[in-house]
Write a protein that holds these residues in place. Sequence first.
Motif, PDB file in Angstrom:
ATOM      1  N   ALA A 197       0.832  -1.199   0.000  1.00 42.17           N
ATOM      2  CA  ALA A 197       0.000   0.000   0.000  1.00 42.17           C
ATOM      3  C   ALA A 197       0.865   1.247   0.000  1.00 42.17           C
ATOM      4  O   ALA A 197       2.023   1.208   0.437  1.00 42.17           O
ATOM      5  N   PRO A 198       0.327   2.383  -0.484  1.00 41.59           N
ATOM      6  CA  PRO A 198       1.098   3.633  -0.480  1.00 41.59           C
ATOM      7  C   PRO A 198       1.551   4.035   0.916  1.00 41.59           C
ATOM      8  O   PRO A 198       2.611   4.628   1.085  1.00 41.59           O
ATOM      9  N   ASN A 199       0.749   3.747   1.926  1.00 41.86           N
ATOM     10  CA  ASN A 199       1.091   4.047   3.311  1.00 41.86           C
ATOM     11  C   ASN A 199       1.448   2.732   4.010  1.00 41.86           C
ATOM     12  O   ASN A 199       0.654   1.795   3.995  1.00 41.86           O
ATOM     13  N   PRO A 200       2.619   2.630   4.637  1.00 37.42           N
ATOM     14  CA  PRO A 200       3.010   1.356   5.274  1.00 37.42           C
ATOM     15  C   PRO A 200       2.100   0.943   6.414  1.00 37.42           C
ATOM     16  O   PRO A 200       2.127  -0.217   6.828  1.00 37.42           O
ATOM     17  N   LYS A 201       1.296   1.880   6.942  1.00 32.88           N
ATOM     18  CA  LYS A 201       0.345   1.523   7.986  1.00 32.88           C
ATOM     19  C   LYS A 201      -0.941   0.930   7.413  1.00 32.88           C
ATOM     20  O   LYS A 201      -1.817   0.504   8.159  1.00 32.88           O
ATOM     21  N   ASN A 202      -1.072   0.935   6.105  1.00 31.69           N
ATOM     22  CA  ASN A 202      -2.257   0.392   5.460  1.00 31.69           C
ATOM     23  C   ASN A 202      -1.887  -0.913   4.751  1.00 31.69           C
ATOM     24  O   ASN A 202      -0.738  -1.359   4.775  1.00 31.69           O
ATOM     25  N   SER A 203      -2.867  -1.541   4.123  1.00 32.31           N
ATOM     26  CA  SER A 203      -2.633  -2.751   3.335  1.00 32.31           C
ATOM     27  C   SER A 203      -3.374  -2.618   2.017  1.00 32.31           C
ATOM     28  O   SER A 203      -4.165  -1.690   1.819  1.00 32.31           O
ATOM     29  N   LEU A 204      -3.161  -3.560   1.121  1.00 27.13           N
ATOM     30  CA  LEU A 204      -3.895  -3.583  -0.141  1.00 27.13           C
ATOM     31  C   LEU A 204      -5.258  -4.250   0.022  1.00 27.13           C
ATOM     32  O   LEU A 204      -6.043  -4.288  -0.932  1.00 27.13           O
ATOM     33  N   ALA A 205      -5.533  -4.790   1.199  1.00 25.08           N
ATOM     34  CA  ALA A 205      -6.805  -5.486   1.449  1.00 25.08           C
ATOM     35  C   ALA A 205      -7.404  -4.995   2.761  1.00 25.08           C
ATOM     36  O   ALA A 205      -7.537  -5.745   3.718  1.00 25.08           O
ATOM     37  N   SER A 206      -7.771  -3.711   2.803  1.00 24.84           N
ATOM     38  CA  SER A 206      -8.308  -3.132   4.027  1.00 24.84           C
ATOM     39  C   SER A 206      -9.837  -3.091   4.088  1.00 24.84           C
ATOM     40  O   SER A 206     -10.399  -3.264   5.170  1.00 24.84           O
ATOM     41  N   PRO A 207     -10.560  -2.839   2.991  1.00 27.80           N
ATOM     42  CA  PRO A 207     -12.024  -2.855   3.081  1.00 27.80           C
ATOM     43  C   PRO A 207     -12.558  -4.240   3.433  1.00 27.80           C
ATOM     44  O   PRO A 207     -12.027  -5.256   3.013  1.00 27.80           O
ATOM     45  N   THR A 208     -13.627  -4.259   4.217  1.00 20.90           N
ATOM     46  CA  THR A 208     -14.259  -5.507   4.648  1.00 20.90           C
ATOM     47  C   THR A 208     -15.305  -5.942   3.629  1.00 20.90           C
ATOM     48  O   THR A 208     -16.050  -5.116   3.091  1.00 20.90           O
ATOM     49  N   ALA A 209     -15.370  -7.232   3.370  1.00 22.48           N
ATOM     50  CA  ALA A 209     -16.353  -7.782   2.444  1.00 22.48           C
ATOM     51  C   ALA A 209     -17.752  -7.686   3.032  1.00 22.48           C
ATOM     52  O   ALA A 209     -17.934  -7.434   4.234  1.00 22.48           O
ATOM     53  N   PHE A 232     -13.440   1.410 -10.253  1.00 22.59           N
ATOM     54  CA  PHE A 232     -13.722   2.826 -10.092  1.00 22.59           C
ATOM     55  C   PHE A 232     -12.406   3.512  -9.730  1.00 22.59           C
ATOM     56  O   PHE A 232     -12.086   3.685  -8.552  1.00 22.59           O
ATOM     57  N   PRO A 233     -11.605   3.888 -10.726  1.00 24.07           N
ATOM     58  CA  PRO A 233     -10.268   4.447 -10.459  1.00 24.07           C
ATOM     59  C   PRO A 233     -10.344   5.807  -9.761  1.00 24.07           C
ATOM     60  O   PRO A 233     -11.224   6.620 -10.031  1.00 24.07           O
ATOM     61  N   TYR A 234      -9.417   6.026  -8.845  1.00 22.80           N
ATOM     62  CA  TYR A 234      -9.262   7.315  -8.197  1.00 22.80           C
ATOM     63  C   TYR A 234      -7.863   7.352  -7.588  1.00 22.80           C
ATOM     64  O   TYR A 234      -7.220   6.322  -7.420  1.00 22.80           O
ATOM     65  N   ILE A 235      -7.397   8.550  -7.231  1.00 24.27           N
ATOM     66  CA  ILE A 235      -6.058   8.724  -6.674  1.00 24.27           C
ATOM     67  C   ILE A 235      -6.173   8.994  -5.180  1.00 24.27           C
ATOM     68  O   ILE A 235      -6.897   9.897  -4.760  1.00 24.27           O
ATOM     69  N   SER A 236      -5.434   8.217  -4.389  1.00 23.98           N
ATOM     70  CA  SER A 236      -5.497   8.342  -2.935  1.00 23.98           C
ATOM     71  C   SER A 236      -4.093   8.289  -2.353  1.00 23.98           C
ATOM     72  O   SER A 236      -3.228   7.578  -2.859  1.00 23.98           O
ATOM     73  N   GLN A 237      -3.882   9.013  -1.271  1.00 22.25           N
ATOM     74  CA  GLN A 237      -2.571   9.031  -0.626  1.00 22.25           C
ATOM     75  C   GLN A 237      -2.273   7.735   0.118  1.00 22.25           C
ATOM     76  O   GLN A 237      -1.149   7.249   0.114  1.00 22.25           O
ATOM     77  N   HIS A 238      -3.295   7.153   0.768  1.00 23.04           N
ATOM     78  CA  HIS A 238      -3.052   6.036   1.675  1.00 23.04           C
ATOM     79  C   HIS A 238      -3.548   4.688   1.158  1.00 23.04           C
ATOM     80  O   HIS A 238      -3.374   3.675   1.836  1.00 23.04           O
ATOM     81  N   GLY A 239      -4.194   4.645   0.002  1.00 20.42           N
ATOM     82  CA  GLY A 239      -4.698   3.377  -0.516  1.00 20.42           C
ATOM     83  C   GLY A 239      -6.181   3.211  -0.252  1.00 20.42           C
ATOM     84  O   GLY A 239      -6.937   4.178  -0.185  1.00 20.42           O
ATOM     85  N   ASN A 240      -6.626   1.955  -0.099  1.00 19.22           N
ATOM     86  CA  ASN A 240      -8.051   1.703   0.080  1.00 19.22           C
ATOM     87  C   ASN A 240      -8.435   1.694   1.556  1.00 19.22           C
ATOM     88  O   ASN A 240      -7.578   1.610   2.431  1.00 19.22           O
ATOM     89  N   GLY A 241      -9.751   1.810   1.823  1.00 18.87           N
ATOM     90  CA  GLY A 241     -10.178   1.867   3.214  1.00 18.87           C
ATOM     91  C   GLY A 241     -11.648   1.562   3.407  1.00 18.87           C
ATOM     92  O   GLY A 241     -12.010   0.629   4.095  1.00 18.87           O
ATOM     93  N   GLY A 242     -12.537   2.371   2.824  1.00 22.95           N
ATOM     94  CA  GLY A 242     -13.968   2.222   3.028  1.00 22.95           C
ATOM     95  C   GLY A 242     -14.505   0.912   2.468  1.00 22.95           C
ATOM     96  O   GLY A 242     -14.036   0.407   1.446  1.00 22.95           O
ATOM     97  N   SER A 243     -15.518   0.350   3.144  1.00 19.65           N
ATOM     98  CA  SER A 243     -16.095  -0.936   2.760  1.00 19.65           C
ATOM     99  C   SER A 243     -17.425  -0.741   2.035  1.00 19.65           C
ATOM    100  O   SER A 243     -18.101   0.269   2.212  1.00 19.65           O
ATOM    101  N   PRO A 244     -17.837  -1.733   1.235  1.00 17.52           N
ATOM    102  CA  PRO A 244     -19.130  -1.651   0.556  1.00 17.52           C
ATOM    103  C   PRO A 244     -20.271  -2.048   1.477  1.00 17.52           C
ATOM    104  O   PRO A 244     -20.071  -2.744   2.471  1.00 17.52           O
ATOM    105  N   ILE A 245     -21.486  -1.601   1.137  1.00 17.53           N
ATOM    106  CA  ILE A 245     -22.681  -2.010   1.860  1.00 17.53           C
ATOM    107  C   ILE A 245     -23.754  -2.423   0.863  1.00 17.53           C
ATOM    108  O   ILE A 245     -23.671  -2.093  -0.331  1.00 17.53           O
ATOM    109  N   ILE A 246     -24.765  -3.135   1.340  1.00 14.05           N
ATOM    110  CA  ILE A 246     -25.858  -3.610   0.489  1.00 14.05           C
ATOM    111  C   ILE A 246     -27.155  -2.926   0.897  1.00 14.05           C
ATOM    112  O   ILE A 246     -27.465  -2.809   2.089  1.00 14.05           O
TER     113      ILE A 246
END
Length: 337
Positions: A164-176, A209-223
Motif C-alpha cells: 500500500a502507499p502508506n506502510p500503515k495500510n494494506s492492499l486489502a483493508s475494506p471488509t467484504a 472505479f479508479p481514483y487517486i489516494s494518498q493512503h490506498g483503500n479503506g472504506g467498505s461496501p454495503i448492500i
Amino acid sequence: FFQAHDGKRDRSPSRGLGDVYKRQPLQECSINIKIITRPLLTCRYSYNDPVRTYLRKLLLTLCLITATVPAAADDWREFRGPTGQGHAPNANPPIQWSETENISWKSKVPGRGWSSPVIADGRLWITTSVEVSQGSSLRLLAYDTETGNQLTNSEVFRVEDSDAPNPKNSLASPTAVIDPNNERVYVHFGAYGTAAVSIDGAILWSTHFPYISQHGNGGSPIIYEDLLILSIDGYDTAYVVAIDSNTGDERWRTTRSEPVSQAYSTPLLINTGSSAQLVSVAAFRTTAHNPLTGEEIWSVGYRDGFSNVPRPVFGHGMISVSYTHLRAHETDSDLVC
C-alpha cells in the motif's frame, strides 16, 4: 482504527498534498469481534517489529473463541455488524484467552490485510493481499466456523503494486459484505477493483472505479436491496456510487461538491422513521442520500475535513461523525460533532 500520537508535518512539495501529518500508531492494538454469538478476530501487533515479517507471522493469524456457530439472526455480514455500528446486544464474550484457554481453533491467513472477518451460514470470509512475482494477488478466503478449515481461496484481482502507499495500510483493508441469501460475497479493493464472488469462490463479475489516494483503500461496501453502494473519495474525483449487485452495472452516481479530497469512510444506512437514508462521510462534508436513486437529501460541511476514516454512528435521532484527524494529536481523541 489509528489514533494519532506525536503528529509531525510533512510539507514536502514532491507529494503535492499540502500539509500532511505523519502519525505514529499506538504501540499495541487489539481488534476483537466475538463468536459466542458473533465472530471474534484477535490481532495484536507492535510497530516496533519489522512490519512485513511480524504481520505474516502473527497479525494474520485468525483466532476464534468457542466453537459455537452463530445463528442466522446473529450473522455478522458487513463491517461493524448487522446494524453497521458494532452492536452485539446479546453478547457474552470471554474476557480471558490464551494459546490454550477459550480457543476453539486457529488458522493462519496468508498474506497481509486489515479487513475484518464477516460471517454467515457457517462460513467466515476475509480478504488478504499475497505478494507474487511482479505484484500482489488480492484474494478472498472462506473458513468453516466450526473447524477453521479453509473452504475457498480465490484470486479476485492481480495488481502490479506489492504494498500500500502508506506502510500503515494494506492492499486489502475494506471488509467484504455477504448478500442476504448467502449466495454471494462482495469485495472491494479500492481503486484496484470491486467484485462479486460465489460461495464456491467463482468470480461472478468485476468492475473498477479508479481514483487517486494518498493512503490506498479503506472504506467498505454495503448492500441496500439489490444495490451495492460505495463511497469513492480521492484527490482527483469523489462520488457515491450504486452498483447492480446481480450484474455489476452502475445504477446511479452522485458526484461530491467541490472541494474534494481523500476520505476512507464506509457509508451507513439509517431509518429516520419515514424513510431510509444513506449517510456518507466525505473529506469536507457529510451527505445523506436516497439509497435507491442517489439523490442528495441534506449536506453538512466542516472546515478542516481531511482523510476521514470512521463510519458514522446513528442514535437518538442524531448522527455523529469524526471529521478530522489533524487535531487528534493535541487531544488524544477524535473530534466528534
